[in-house]
Motif scaffolding. Sequence first.
Motif, mmCIF file in Angstrom:
data_model
loop_
_atom_site.group_PDB
_atom_site.id
_atom_site.type_symbol
_atom_site.label_atom_id
_atom_site.label_comp_id
_atom_site.label_asym_id
_atom_site.label_seq_id
_atom_site.Cartn_x
_atom_site.Cartn_y
_atom_site.Cartn_z
ATOM 1 N N GLY A 126 -15.577 -51.872 -129.232
ATOM 2 C CA GLY A 126 -16.831 -52.600 -129.417
ATOM 3 C C GLY A 126 -16.944 -53.906 -128.667
ATOM 4 N N VAL A 127 -15.880 -54.342 -127.987
ATOM 5 C CA VAL A 127 -15.902 -55.620 -127.266
ATOM 6 C C VAL A 127 -16.202 -55.372 -125.792
ATOM 7 N N PRO A 128 -17.294 -55.950 -125.262
ATOM 8 C CA PRO A 128 -17.677 -55.690 -123.869
ATOM 9 C C PRO A 128 -16.968 -56.613 -122.883
ATOM 10 N N SER A 129 -16.628 -56.061 -121.714
ATOM 11 C CA SER A 129 -16.071 -56.842 -120.612
ATOM 12 C C SER A 129 -16.683 -56.354 -119.312
ATOM 13 N N GLU A 130 -17.037 -57.282 -118.444
ATOM 14 C CA GLU A 130 -17.548 -56.890 -117.134
ATOM 15 C C GLU A 130 -16.421 -56.321 -116.288
ATOM 16 N N VAL A 131 -16.742 -55.324 -115.455
ATOM 17 C CA VAL A 131 -15.758 -54.698 -114.579
ATOM 18 C C VAL A 131 -16.245 -54.775 -113.137
ATOM 19 N N PRO A 132 -15.321 -54.657 -112.160
ATOM 20 C CA PRO A 132 -15.704 -54.745 -110.746
ATOM 21 C C PRO A 132 -16.519 -53.537 -110.305
ATOM 22 N N PRO A 133 -17.117 -53.611 -109.116
ATOM 23 C CA PRO A 133 -17.863 -52.470 -108.574
ATOM 24 C C PRO A 133 -16.969 -51.236 -108.432
ATOM 25 N N VAL A 134 -17.576 -50.068 -108.651
ATOM 26 C CA VAL A 134 -16.875 -48.791 -108.493
ATOM 27 C C VAL A 134 -17.764 -47.839 -107.687
ATOM 28 N N PRO A 135 -17.183 -47.034 -106.807
ATOM 29 C CA PRO A 135 -17.991 -46.126 -105.985
ATOM 30 C C PRO A 135 -18.374 -44.866 -106.740
ATOM 31 N N PHE A 136 -19.561 -44.364 -106.458
ATOM 32 C CA PHE A 136 -20.050 -43.100 -107.000
ATOM 33 C C PHE A 136 -19.929 -42.009 -105.945
ATOM 34 N N ALA A 137 -19.479 -40.841 -106.362
ATOM 35 C CA ALA A 137 -19.527 -39.685 -105.466
ATOM 36 C C ALA A 137 -20.983 -39.311 -105.218
ATOM 37 N N ALA A 138 -21.300 -38.926 -103.998
ATOM 38 C CA ALA A 138 -22.683 -38.589 -103.656
ATOM 39 C C ALA A 138 -23.210 -37.444 -104.506
ATOM 40 N N ASP A 139 -22.324 -36.515 -104.904
ATOM 41 C CA ASP A 139 -22.750 -35.371 -105.706
ATOM 42 C C ASP A 139 -22.604 -35.614 -107.212
ATOM 43 N N LEU A 140 -22.343 -36.872 -107.600
ATOM 44 C CA LEU A 140 -22.213 -37.269 -109.007
ATOM 45 C C LEU A 140 -21.026 -36.603 -109.718
ATOM 46 N N SER A 141 -20.032 -36.188 -108.969
ATOM 47 C CA SER A 141 -18.866 -35.550 -109.575
ATOM 48 C C SER A 141 -17.819 -36.558 -110.042
ATOM 49 N N ALA A 142 -18.004 -37.834 -109.685
ATOM 50 C CA ALA A 142 -17.028 -38.856 -110.067
ATOM 51 C C ALA A 142 -17.642 -40.232 -109.889
ATOM 52 N N VAL A 143 -17.091 -41.186 -110.639
ATOM 53 C CA VAL A 143 -17.384 -42.596 -110.420
ATOM 54 C C VAL A 143 -16.071 -43.333 -110.595
ATOM 55 N N GLY A 144 -15.628 -43.998 -109.534
ATOM 56 C CA GLY A 144 -14.305 -44.596 -109.575
ATOM 57 C C GLY A 144 -13.256 -43.530 -109.857
ATOM 58 N N ASP A 145 -12.413 -43.789 -110.853
ATOM 59 C CA ASP A 145 -11.368 -42.841 -111.251
ATOM 60 C C ASP A 145 -11.783 -41.977 -112.431
ATOM 61 N N LEU A 146 -13.073 -41.978 -112.752
ATOM 62 C CA LEU A 146 -13.603 -41.076 -113.772
ATOM 63 C C LEU A 146 -14.109 -39.799 -113.108
ATOM 64 N N ARG A 147 -13.634 -38.663 -113.564
ATOM 65 C CA ARG A 147 -14.100 -37.374 -113.065
ATOM 66 C C ARG A 147 -15.093 -36.781 -114.064
ATOM 67 N N PHE A 148 -16.109 -36.112 -113.526
ATOM 68 C CA PHE A 148 -17.218 -35.638 -114.345
ATOM 69 C C PHE A 148 -17.340 -34.125 -114.267
ATOM 70 N N SER A 149 -17.520 -33.475 -115.437
ATOM 71 C CA SER A 149 -17.743 -32.035 -115.520
ATOM 72 C C SER A 149 -19.099 -31.790 -116.181
ATOM 73 N N GLU A 150 -20.021 -31.191 -115.447
ATOM 74 C CA GLU A 150 -21.417 -31.078 -115.883
ATOM 75 C C GLU A 150 -21.639 -29.949 -116.888
ATOM 76 N N TRP A 151 -22.455 -30.231 -117.943
ATOM 77 C CA TRP A 151 -22.961 -29.200 -118.863
ATOM 78 C C TRP A 151 -24.279 -28.642 -118.332
ATOM 79 N N SER A 152 -25.213 -29.542 -118.107
ATOM 80 C CA SER A 152 -26.562 -29.198 -117.649
ATOM 81 C C SER A 152 -27.206 -30.484 -117.168
#
Length: 254
Positions: free
Chosen positions: A182-208
């Motif tokens: 619940g405690v917020p902290s600002e983080v540095p810029p992170v790059p987004f994959a052009a196809d939205l499959s990742a942001v920084g070191d977060l990988r994304f798996s789409e439902w719909s």
Amino acid sequence: MTTLPVRGAGVRDLDLPLPPARMPPLRRLRPLKRWRYVAVYAPELMLCVGNARVAGVPQRWWAVALPDGRLFEGRRSPPISLSLGSGRAVEVVSEHGGSYIWTRKQAGVFVSGSVGLPDGTYRFEGEYGFVDESAGYHARHTAWRWSAGVGVARDGRSVAWNLVSGVHDAPVASERTVWVDGVPSEVPPVPFAADLSAVGDLRFSEWSAREDHTNLLVMRSDYRQPFGSFSGSLPGGLELESGYGVMEWHDVRW
């Protein structure tokens, strides 16, 4: 104009009209855009409800996504009952297109409620809520990539995030935030994959995904917002045990 961006308590010291106060419909020839987006990012379902006004024209929408890939959406009264708590908000004002834009984000908010779908009623309860309140006088052409979600870290702490590129994305005093217990902290810029499959070191798996491609005389909008699950690490290196939320790409002339 006061030097921008500003994040946090200093936003309320700015000599600018900001919500909940009334904002003028026009500033420096740019019309006011204002919206409120409320979402639930839970393992068993995800949903969003939105209410916007662009140059005074109202727009409303809702969507419900299920892990099996089914997506339900509409523009009239949604089949959703929702009770929403509150969390520690992050508020930012940034310069944009010669004027200014404002946002207030909350994540990991306690929510409870139900959704009536054709195959039955789905219920949810937990710290799955996300709230985006935004307003301002955006540039004629605005484009962004965005991710929001909630989850649990490998060490058992609750986490949530709001990451962006294109708006409120200055190196400091941005809206980029990770909430831990619940405690917020600002983080540095992170790059987004052009196809939205990742942001920084977060990988994304789409439902719909929600999509809209509108081309009118005075407005053009290309929009894609997939719901899904996340794995990997948040900015700062905190590793996820589980995570659920959205990615988004929006390119608009308004």
